[in-house]
Design an enzyme around this catalytic site. Structure first.
Site, PDB file in Angstrom:
ATOM      1  N   GLY A 273      23.463  38.974   8.773  1.00 46.68           N
ATOM      2  CA  GLY A 273      23.251  39.413   7.400  1.00 46.68           C
ATOM      3  C   GLY A 273      21.880  39.026   6.885  1.00 46.68           C
ATOM      4  O   GLY A 273      20.905  38.984   7.638  1.00 46.68           O
ATOM      5  N   SER A 274      21.811  38.714   5.604  1.00 47.98           N
ATOM      6  CA  SER A 274      20.532  38.446   4.943  1.00 47.98           C
ATOM      7  C   SER A 274      20.229  36.953   4.902  1.00 47.98           C
ATOM      8  O   SER A 274      21.132  36.115   4.982  1.00 47.98           O
ATOM      9  CB  SER A 274      20.574  38.984   3.508  1.00 47.98           C
ATOM     10  OG  SER A 274      21.485  38.226   2.734  1.00 47.98           O
ATOM     11  N   GLY A 278      22.682  33.724   4.413  1.00 49.17           N
ATOM     12  CA  GLY A 278      22.605  32.752   5.496  1.00 49.17           C
ATOM     13  C   GLY A 278      22.436  31.332   4.984  1.00 49.17           C
ATOM     14  O   GLY A 278      23.029  30.388   5.510  1.00 49.17           O
ATOM     15  N   GLU A 295      21.840  35.349  12.382  1.00 48.25           N
ATOM     16  CA  GLU A 295      20.935  36.459  12.654  1.00 48.25           C
ATOM     17  C   GLU A 295      20.678  37.127  11.316  1.00 48.25           C
ATOM     18  O   GLU A 295      21.550  37.794  10.771  1.00 48.25           O
ATOM     19  CB  GLU A 295      21.552  37.426  13.659  1.00 48.25           C
ATOM     20  CG  GLU A 295      20.540  38.366  14.306  1.00 48.25           C
ATOM     21  CD  GLU A 295      20.148  39.523  13.421  1.00 48.25           C
ATOM     22  OE1 GLU A 295      19.082  39.426  12.756  1.00 48.25           O
ATOM     23  OE2 GLU A 295      20.891  40.499  13.376  1.00 48.25           O
ATOM     24  N   CYS A 329      18.491  45.869  11.937  1.00 45.56           N
ATOM     25  CA  CYS A 329      17.864  44.552  11.848  1.00 45.56           C
ATOM     26  C   CYS A 329      16.703  44.411  12.815  1.00 45.56           C
ATOM     27  O   CYS A 329      15.762  43.648  12.565  1.00 45.56           O
ATOM     28  CB  CYS A 329      18.888  43.445  12.081  1.00 45.56           C
ATOM     29  SG  CYS A 329      19.722  43.527  13.681  1.00 45.56           S
TER      30      CYS A 329
END
Length: 616
Positions: A273-274, A278, A295, A329
């Site tokens: 995610g972002s 995170g 990630e 991503c």
């Protein structure tokens, strides 16, 4: 030659037999998965009309699901409360204790059943992914089907090998020991995954977790719960066939509270995610010291040197920017092109992008689909406006097809922007959209400096007519993934780890490292020749030149035991330790022999009758 000839014949025969065995299809059962409620019948109720969109104002107890490309309502799923999440994790933990004893044969059969279903139902899987995220069928096939099939086949081929005990050297001081690393299941793997690849983002952590003997609970994104819950049916059906315990794999739906509860109750967390989310996960995981793999996306550089085939690289560049409408991503978000070919490269890209048509992927032949998130187009537009205000220029945009009235805001045209620089947000913030900002550079050193000027560090693509030059540039970039004269090929090599540095996160999934990251890594040391030679503190023995050879043999396997030193500690114990270090690790053989001779002298003195008498 006569001796080697039979061996060559046997080797050739063995190779032929292996090839013939590959031609025999394995006995893999088929599974039936109910799809009756997933078919789009075109009916709409008052709730799912284009006007009534409750997901724009979140309903706390429901995850509302819509097709981004049409904004048609598809249903809802419950937003689980924290107590429900913890109960589901405990159920998974009980199932894991059973599954941990499963054989690799059973685990491989589970993977084969999944692979068979995926291959036979590619269109269904891609269609569901397309409906839930807005991507085209081709984008779904590339990012969902191929990557997942590659991961399964890699696990089938090599997974067991990398989970077996790995023997390591014991070093000089422990020659009488064997050393190995064992890989044991961690327990319950919790995964919180993003919406951009709903099929693969579920299967990726699930496959690694289950194959390594764990259970897994996956919190799917509230923006892709509809397809995620169907993909769960596929997994359940395959698990049932191989006799796996119930609740070994679970899918949960909800919002932030649901994810937080999973973080606090699982044995490890994998998050895709972002960076903002995170950080929240890290803070929550710190309370329970739960290990995490993060990630968090990227701002990947796409570097083009002047010695390339411009036409070819331009095609790759556009795919790198527009794959899944830029919602990738590992997508390219910063394009650095050598000034010697800058104009020709931009001209090629402009020609390609102007030919790209955008529209609902399941209602016509469109090159690019919709944005998944509501109001994401507003963020993209703000990045473009900021760049234009600072001197950038739009040189190309794709064309729209027939868009539904309620879904216009879900589409953003592929856009090429030039005259950009690093003062612009577009070159610093992750856009996650179909925008190509192109900037020129004059030297390889400048390209490296520009590419490293980012808070992200996931991946890059470097193109040059000289492979050596491209590799040299890539080696200087502070990133986790590099593709030489290609884009994103790394992820199709499932033996490789995937992940980044800086704001792109840490830890790795995929590959050997990702598989072992689902394990408790345990170091084990044991006696090499048990019970004949054991580690012990040696008893005093008489040493003379007459029995020196026998003494050396005994000392060779008891020096480390002596180094442990028996109590009470003798007055020359530190001198013994110094000499032992020199004898084992000295940089030349003469120093080591001299130290060993002095050790023998100490032992001889220590074991003399006078010394023994003093000790008594």
């Amino acid at each position: 030659m006569a001796f080697w000839w039979p061996l060559l014949v046997l080797g050739f025969a063995f190779a032929i037999c292996r090839f013939l065995l590959m031609l025999i299809p394995p006995n893999v059962p088929s599974i039936d998965v109910d799809t009756s409620d997933m078919v789009d019948d075109g009916n709409q109720t008052k709730e799912n009309s284009f006007i009534y969109i409750p997901s724009r104002g979140r309903t706390p107890d429901k995850v509302q699901c819509y097709e981004p490309a049409t904004m048609k309502y598809m249903g809802f799923f419950p937003a689980l409360e924290p107590v429900e999440v913890k109960e589901r994790v405990e159920q998974a933990r009980k199932a894991q204790k059973i599954w941990a004893k499963s054989s690799f044969r059973q685990r491989r059969q589970f993977l084969r059943i999944l692979l068979k279903y995926i291959i036979e139902h590619q269109e269904l899987i891609c269609e569901l992914s397309s409906r839930d995220t807005g991507k085209t069928m081709v984008d779904a096939s590339l990012g969902e089907i191929m990557t997942t099939c590659e991961k399964i086949t890699w696990l089938l081929s090599e997974g067991e090998r990398w989970l077996k005990p790995e023997y390591r050297s014991s070093g000089r001081s422990m020659l009488h020991k064997t050393s190995k690393v064992e890989f044991h299941p961690l327990g319950v793997i919790g995964a919180i995954v993003s919406w951009n690849y709903p099929f693969h983002n579920i299967f990726n952590p699930m496959l690694a977790a289950v194959f390594s003997g764990n259970s897994v609970v996956i919190k799917v994104s509230e923006h892709a719960s509809w397809s995620g819950c169907f993909y769960f049916r596929i997994i359940q059906a395959a698990l049932n066939v191989v006799g796996a315990p119930e609740n070994l794999v679970d899918i949960i739906t909800g919002f932030a509270e649901t994810g937080e509860a999973l973080v606090s109750s699982a044995d490890k967390i994998i998050f895709v995610g972002s960076p903002g989310i995170g950080r929240m996960i890290m803070r929550n995981a710190a309370e329970t010291l739960t290990p995490v793999t993060l990630e968090l996306g990227g701002k990947d550089a796409f570097i083009v040197c002047e010695d390339v085939d411009v036409h070819h690289v331009a095609q790759v560049a556009v795919r790198a920017a527009l794959q899944s409408s830029g919602q990738n991503c590992a997508g390219a978000e910063r394009f650095y092109v050598h000034r010697g070919i800058y104009s020709s490269f931009v001209a090629e890209v402009v020609k390609i992008v102007k030919s790209v048509s955008v529209g609902p992927p399941l209602s016509g032949r469109y090159d690019m689909g919709a944005l998944c998130l509501i109001e994401h187009s507003e963020k993209l537009q703000s990045l473009v406006i900021d760049a234009l205000d600072k001197g950038a220029q739009i040189v190309a945009r794709g064309s729209f097809g027939n868009l539904s009235e309620g879904a216009v805001d879900q589409f953003f045209p592929p856009t090429v922007i030039v005259n950009v620089n690093h003062s612009m947000k577009l070159m610093q913030e992750e856009a996650f959209g179909p925008i190509m900002p192109i900037m020129k550079f004059s030297s390889d050193e400048e390209a490296v400096k520009l590419a490293n000027d980012s808070k992200y560090g996931l991946g890059c693509a470097v193109f040059s007519g000289s492979k050596r030059r491209a590799k040299e540039i890539a080696s200087q970039l502070h990133i986790g993934v590099a593709a030489i004269n290609d884009f994103a090929s790394n992820y199709m090599c499932q033996s490789l780890p995937f992940g980044g540095v800086k704001h792109s996160g840490f830890g790795r999934f995929a590959g050997v490292e990702g598989l072992r990251a689902c394990c408790l890594v345990k170091s084990v040391v044991e006696d090499r020749w048990w019970p004949y030679i054991k580690t012990m503190i040696p008893k005093p023995i008489q040493v003379s030149f007459e029995n020196l050879f026998t003494a050396i043999i005994k000392f060779a396997f008891s020096l480390i035991g002596f180094a442990l030193l028996q109590y009470p500690v003798s007055e020359n114990s530190f001198e013994f330790q110094e000499l032992l270090v020199e004898a084992l690790y000295g940089l030349n053989v003469w120093d080591r022999l001299r130290a060993f001779a002095n050790i023998l002298k100490i032992l001889t003195d220590y074991n003399s009758p006078a010394s023994i008498k003093r000790a008594d």
